[in-house]
Design a protein around this motif. Structure first.
Motif, PDB file in Angstrom:
ATOM      1  N   UNK A 191       0.856  -1.305   0.207  1.00  0.00           N
ATOM      2  CA  UNK A 191       0.059   0.101   0.109  1.00  0.00           C
ATOM      3  C   UNK A 191       0.915   1.293   0.057  1.00  0.00           C
ATOM      4  N   UNK A 192       0.224   2.662   0.248  1.00  0.00           N
ATOM      5  CA  UNK A 192       0.757   3.672   0.121  1.00  0.00           C
ATOM      6  C   UNK A 192       1.726   3.939   1.290  1.00  0.00           C
ATOM      7  N   UNK A 193       3.099   4.598   1.191  1.00  0.00           N
ATOM      8  CA  UNK A 193       3.949   4.726   2.422  1.00  0.00           C
ATOM      9  C   UNK A 193       3.133   5.752   3.370  1.00  0.00           C
ATOM     10  N   UNK A 194       2.351   6.743   2.867  1.00  0.00           N
ATOM     11  CA  UNK A 194       1.571   7.913   3.915  1.00  0.00           C
ATOM     12  C   UNK A 194       0.260   7.426   3.666  1.00  0.00           C
ATOM     13  N   UNK A 195      -0.408   7.304   4.808  1.00  0.00           N
ATOM     14  CA  UNK A 195      -1.847   6.980   4.924  1.00  0.00           C
ATOM     15  C   UNK A 195      -2.690   8.355   5.092  1.00  0.00           C
ATOM     16  N   UNK A 196      -3.274   8.516   4.022  1.00  0.00           N
ATOM     17  CA  UNK A 196      -4.130   9.768   4.052  1.00  0.00           C
ATOM     18  C   UNK A 196      -5.627   9.787   4.223  1.00  0.00           C
ATOM     19  N   UNK A 197      -5.986   8.506   4.833  1.00  0.00           N
ATOM     20  CA  UNK A 197      -7.312   8.641   5.045  1.00  0.00           C
ATOM     21  C   UNK A 197      -7.891   9.511   6.016  1.00  0.00           C
ATOM     22  N   UNK A 198      -7.240   9.873   6.907  1.00  0.00           N
ATOM     23  CA  UNK A 198      -7.638  10.796   8.195  1.00  0.00           C
ATOM     24  C   UNK A 198      -7.252  12.165   7.815  1.00  0.00           C
ATOM     25  N   UNK A 199      -7.599  13.190   8.588  1.00  0.00           N
ATOM     26  CA  UNK A 199      -7.287  14.660   8.592  1.00  0.00           C
ATOM     27  C   UNK A 199      -5.653  14.473   9.070  1.00  0.00           C
ATOM     28  N   UNK A 200      -5.311  13.842   9.815  1.00  0.00           N
ATOM     29  CA  UNK A 200      -3.868  13.686  10.423  1.00  0.00           C
ATOM     30  C   UNK A 200      -3.296  12.451   9.921  1.00  0.00           C
ATOM     31  N   UNK A 201      -2.463  12.593   8.720  1.00  0.00           N
ATOM     32  CA  UNK A 201      -1.977  11.670   7.836  1.00  0.00           C
ATOM     33  C   UNK A 201      -0.716  10.690   9.046  1.00  0.00           C
TER      34      UNK A 201
END
Length: 232
Positions: A191-201
């Motif tokens: 998966x992606x390196x940075x999880x951007x699902x929430x306001x605070x990555x």
């Protein structure tokens, strides 16, 4: 890696945030005249807003392609080749070139389309000149750009990987960003390196060692600020 906490040497333009924050002028609170001897309790305060990741675009050159004001241009130049779109850019004409040892993965194209000015990380105010073996064609912004660098909630400052030989782990995680906390990295397995699902990555954070070395599971750490390369 870390050159300083201040970003005054860069032209910084905030282009994206997980939330829009409006800062209102501060007014000193005063006590109104008493109108009743009966004391009343203050209304309950609202919950603090949820933390959000601030996203910053770093523009190290002016519209003419020259070093922006207050930048230092290092002496000399180095040959590079195979220049193409940088995967950390949200602007046009920001490229990455080989070899990896040249450290030319975030470079702004100058008007002659062969001379490039390359940054090291968002906290450094020094640009290095490299020269491509051929003219670099116009390069669009990356639609799927990943951050050039990250400031994490644990205090770490991390810069995206640019080739090289790194350690490993028995659990299959690999290093994606190196950090200024010794032996610690931003890790990725799937998966992606940075999880951007929430306001605070968030990112996965932990050490690397021998390919078969066992470590505790990576820690989930928030991203305070994510830096991307951009164009004027």
């Amino acid at each position: 890696m870390r050159k300083g906490l201040l970003l005054s040497g860069f032209t910084l333009i905030v282009v994206l945030s997980a939330a829009i924050v409006v800062v209102l002028p501060h007014h000193e609170q005063t006590t109104p005249p008493a109108t009743s001897p009966i004391a009343t309790s203050a209304p309950p305060s609202e919950d603090p807003p949820a933390a959000t990741t601030k996203v910053v675009m770093v523009v190290a050159v002016d519209p003419a392609g020259e070093a922006a004001r207050d930048f230092t241009l290092a002496a000399g130049s180095q040959p590079v080749s195979g220049c193409g779109r940088s995967h950390v850019s949200v602007g046009t004409d920001v490229v990455a070139c080989g070899p990896a040892a040249a450290g030319a993965d975030v470079c702004w194209v100058q008007r002659d389309r062969r001379t490039l000015l390359c940054g090291t990380d968002p906290w450094d105010r020094v640009l290095r000149r490299v020269v491509s073996d051929k003219q670099v064609p116009p390069v669009p912004a990356a639609a799927d750009a990943q951050p050039w660098a990250l400031e994490l909630t644990n205090g770490a400052h991390c810069r995206v990987r640019n080739g090289g030989s790194w350690g490993g782990r028995a659990d299959g995680y690999n290093g994606a960003y190196y950090c200024d906390q010794k032996g610690q990295y931003v890790l990725v397995r799937t998966g992606p390196v940075v999880n951007r699902d929430d306001p605070l990555w968030t990112v996965e954070f932990g050490p690397l060692g021998a390919p078969d070395e066992n470590f505790p599971a990576p820690a989930k750490v928030g991203v305070l600020t994510a830096y991307f390369a951009g164009s004027a």
